[in-house]
Design a protein around this motif. Sequence first.
Motif, PDB file in Angstrom:
ATOM      1  N   ALA A 114      20.108  32.947  52.712  1.00 18.13           N
ATOM      2  CA  ALA A 114      21.250  32.344  52.981  1.00 18.13           C
ATOM      3  C   ALA A 114      21.153  31.224  53.908  1.00 18.13           C
ATOM      4  O   ALA A 114      20.437  31.312  54.767  1.00 18.13           O
ATOM      5  N   PRO A 171      25.746  36.585  57.159  1.00 18.17           N
ATOM      6  CA  PRO A 171      24.827  37.130  55.827  1.00 18.17           C
ATOM      7  C   PRO A 171      23.853  38.140  56.399  1.00 18.17           C
ATOM      8  O   PRO A 171      23.501  38.895  55.456  1.00 18.17           O
ATOM      9  N   ILE A 173      23.757  31.356  48.955  1.00 11.07           N
ATOM     10  CA  ILE A 173      22.942  32.448  49.014  1.00 11.07           C
ATOM     11  C   ILE A 173      21.986  32.552  47.866  1.00 11.07           C
ATOM     12  O   ILE A 173      22.531  32.603  46.421  1.00 11.07           O
ATOM     13  N   MET A 201      30.434  40.559  54.542  1.00  9.84           N
ATOM     14  CA  MET A 201      29.942  39.576  55.226  1.00  9.84           C
ATOM     15  C   MET A 201      31.299  39.015  56.496  1.00  9.84           C
ATOM     16  O   MET A 201      30.880  38.539  57.149  1.00  9.84           O
TER      17      MET A 201
END
Length: 216
Positions: free
Chosen positions: A83, A73, A10, A36
């Motif tokens: 991401a 994400p 990310i 996440m």
Amino acid sequence: MNDHPVIARIRLNPHSCDVQRDLRDATQMHRTVMRMVPDNLGNAPRQQAGLLYRLEETDTSSTLLVQAATLDPARLPTGYGQADVKSLAPMFTALRKGLGVRYRIVLNPAKRERLSLEQKGKRGRIVPLSGADADQWWLRRAAEAGLDLHVLTPTSMEPARPRGRDATRMRHSLLRYDGTATVTDPDALEDAVIHGIGRGKPYGAGLLSLAPAATA
């Protein structure tokens, strides 16, 4: 948890207020990355999710690596970063005894203080290690994890500072190690990659990254 976790890279948005907050507060960073993984994972959700992460910063950018059995994400705060998610299955398939690899890991090398006989039954405090003591700690842990280290280059990192009312006051000393190694036990190495190494996993330590070593 499956045998082949995924990893998200990310690229953090430096203009995001959420990113700025997380970079100041290790507790908040942990809460954000936990968003996440699936909900309702019980009393030890990080362990159940197999979640590990590492922050990598340069003069111009900050990148967050997050590994778990499954990651979404889209559950990150809006505008948090870009991401890219991939499976680690090909890496596990490639592992074999004798394979040369490059590695990177951030660690919290530490040992429990030995107490006198008069204090038998009590637990000593956790003492952070540095210098040659930290290097020897990593050499031992790497050997247990199926790696014969050839090069270990330490880089001191900013300590992780948990904040907030319920956070521990202890700073978590972090060291990053980069280098090369030979795989001695693929099964032990796979287990180390999946579960992480050492203490401080909620604060960005323990995630072992591997790549094939360059051949002449």
